[in-house]
Design an enzyme around this catalytic site. Structure first.
Site, PDB file in Angstrom:
ATOM      1  N   GLU A  39       0.836  -1.205   0.000  1.00  0.00           N
ATOM      2  CA  GLU A  39       0.000   0.000   0.000  1.00  0.00           C
ATOM      3  C   GLU A  39       0.867   1.249   0.000  1.00  0.00           C
ATOM      4  O   GLU A  39       1.846   1.335   0.747  1.00  0.00           O
ATOM      5  CB  GLU A  39      -0.903  -0.021   1.242  1.00  0.00           C
ATOM      6  CG  GLU A  39      -2.264   0.545   1.000  1.00  0.00           C
ATOM      7  CD  GLU A  39      -3.071  -0.283   0.006  1.00  0.00           C
ATOM      8  OE1 GLU A  39      -3.107   0.083  -1.183  1.00  0.00           O
ATOM      9  OE2 GLU A  39      -3.656  -1.293   0.433  1.00  0.00           O
ATOM     10  N   ASP A 179      -4.495   0.354  -9.528  1.00  0.00           N
ATOM     11  CA  ASP A 179      -5.919   0.021  -9.647  1.00  0.00           C
ATOM     12  C   ASP A 179      -6.301  -0.324 -11.087  1.00  0.00           C
ATOM     13  O   ASP A 179      -7.016  -1.293 -11.347  1.00  0.00           O
ATOM     14  CB  ASP A 179      -6.778   1.192  -9.148  1.00  0.00           C
ATOM     15  CG  ASP A 179      -6.349   1.667  -7.766  1.00  0.00           C
ATOM     16  OD1 ASP A 179      -5.672   0.901  -7.058  1.00  0.00           O
ATOM     17  OD2 ASP A 179      -6.689   2.812  -7.411  1.00  0.00           O
ATOM     18  N   TYR A 228      -3.342  12.172   0.536  1.00  0.00           N
ATOM     19  CA  TYR A 228      -2.666  11.341  -0.467  1.00  0.00           C
ATOM     20  C   TYR A 228      -1.577  12.156  -1.166  1.00  0.00           C
ATOM     21  O   TYR A 228      -0.433  11.716  -1.291  1.00  0.00           O
ATOM     22  CB  TYR A 228      -3.706  10.855  -1.484  1.00  0.00           C
ATOM     23  CG  TYR A 228      -3.205   9.850  -2.491  1.00  0.00           C
ATOM     24  CD1 TYR A 228      -3.173   8.493  -2.186  1.00  0.00           C
ATOM     25  CD2 TYR A 228      -2.779  10.248  -3.754  1.00  0.00           C
ATOM     26  CE1 TYR A 228      -2.727   7.565  -3.117  1.00  0.00           C
ATOM     27  CE2 TYR A 228      -2.324   9.333  -4.691  1.00  0.00           C
ATOM     28  CZ  TYR A 228      -2.310   7.990  -4.368  1.00  0.00           C
ATOM     29  OH  TYR A 228      -1.859   7.073  -5.291  1.00  0.00           O
TER      30      TYR A 228
END
Ligand code: GLA
Length: 397
Positions: A39, A179, A228
């Protein structure tokens, strides 16, 4: 027969006929994903290990002879149209910006697209960290490529980059490549080890005695996009400072734990912590692949727990809701480990559990999580699914 030709697709076909008075020629899908481990590593040129889930965005469509695109969304009950010769971001067009962005990005590859009539539908929970945007982008890319007779012209990693570019440059969201990549290239019963620098990948079989449970915190993620971008900036600062001692590095991917410790004095405390998460997380991805290949689920679960801890303490992207979710998951015998998945600050957690224990984990979530948070969660059980697909439909006679 493809599992794409199910009731959901039949409903899209029925809507298509009614709306456009013709038969759709094909169906295209792009799934959402859950990341097992790795991650906040993708934008550091690192490694990730996601799986595609049994939820997707799906189109039925028919090519047009002109450059018009008409799309109806089942969930939003809205239709939009735009011209392929006039692609510009438009606030009023909402989700259609992702569709326009993909058309723009495909054109940037030098491809000439044809217009389409389309009906689409998605069942990836939106804004929950399961990559509903990537699913939309990838299914859109497949639909345009198929309608334009261009299937097979771009390889999977290139389609992923085209979809990512749509999100980065057209929509203006600063995501990494993970993704879109898994949405294109996922494979049933396999995790996908992706090297986010070279964009090479390897399928890693999921052990038969492993199942996944996803818990959606349904907590607000309002912090997610600013944090982020801030984390990305902190990683870049870390690289710039470490380069004074390690001139060959270009990303945190190039730094080992030993090197980071050796040069930690170069870094402000917070930047050091962010780097320590990324460097250790990259190492955990390799260890996870080895554990899955060896069928060592206890070790795999411990790595997931360690990843969550690192994300919580060093990367500071967990939240009370996510911590409550993983605690509820881990309270059940048969749960090997659990961690937040995706960007963090809400969204979902994923647990690795023994088959047959999924319901017990779900029950524990519904029992403990609302007490801790006052939020009613959602729980998804999923098999590991295939990536994007296109299936031709028979022409109406
Ligand atoms: C989001 C981004 C991905 C990745 C994850 C964190 O899901 O879209 O590219 O950076 O966060 O691992």
């Amino acid at each position: 027969m493809s599992d794409l030709l199910d009731e959901r697709t039949q409903a899209l076909i029925a809507e298509f006929r009614q709306r456009y008075g013709a038969e759709p020629t094909a169906v295209a899908s792009g799934p959402g994903r859950v990341n097992l481990i790795g991650e906040h590593t993708d934008y550091n040129d690192g490694f990730v290990l996601p799986v595609a889930i049994q939820r997707d965005v799906r189109y039925v469509f028919r090519p047009r002879t002109d450059r018009l695109v008409r799309i109806f969304s089942m969930e939003f009950g809205e239709s939009y149209e735009f011209d392929l010769d006039n692609l510009a971001y438009n606030d009023a067009m909402l989700w259609t910006n992702y569709v326009m962005g993909v058309a723009w990005s495909l054109a940037e590859q030098g491809l000439t697209l044809t217009g389409i009539d389309a009906v689409m539908s998605g069942n990836v929970p939106r804004g929950s960290g399961l990559s509903s945007s990537a699913a939309l982008e990838v299914s859109t890319a497949q639909a345009f490529l198929a309608a334009s007779g261009l299937l097979g012209v771009l390889d999977g990693p290139t389609i992923a980059r085209v979809a990512q570019r749509a999100e980065n440059e057209f929509v203006g969201v600063n995501c990494g490549i993970m993704d879109q990549f898994i949405s294109v290239l996922g494979a049933e019963n396999h995790a996908l080890l992706i090297d986010c620098r070279s964009l090479t990948y390897e399928l890693v079989p999921m052990p038969r005695d492993a199942a996944l449970v996803i818990g959606n915190t349904r907590a607000s993620r309002s912090l997610a996009s600013s944090a982020y971008n801030e984390r990305r900036q902190e990683c870049e600062t870390g690289v710039a400072l470490l380069r004074t001692a390690l001139p060959a590095i270009t990303a945190l991917r190039d730094v080992t734990s030993a090197e980071l410790e050796q040069h930690r004095d170069l870094l402000p405390a917070v930047v050091y912590q962010r780097c320590r998460h990324v460097v250790s997380e990259n190492e955990r991805v390799g260890q996870m692949v080895a554990a899955l290949r060896a069928g060592d689920l206890v070790q795999a679960g411990e790595l997931m727990n360690a990843s969550h801890e690192s994300l919580r303490v060093d990367y500071a992207v967990s939240s009370p809701a996510l911590d409550a979710m993983v605690a509820a998951m881990r309270s059940v015998p048969g749960c090997y480990g659990a961690r937040l998945t995706g960007a963090g600050f809400g969204g979902c957690a994923v647990a690795l559990v023994a088959p047959g224990r999924e319901k017990a984990v779900a029950d524990a979530i519904f029992e403990h999580y609302p007490k801790a948070t006052n939020i009613w969660p959602e729980v998804y059980m999923t098999h590991v699914s295939n990536g994007a697909q296109v299936v031709k439909l028979e022409e109406a006679k």
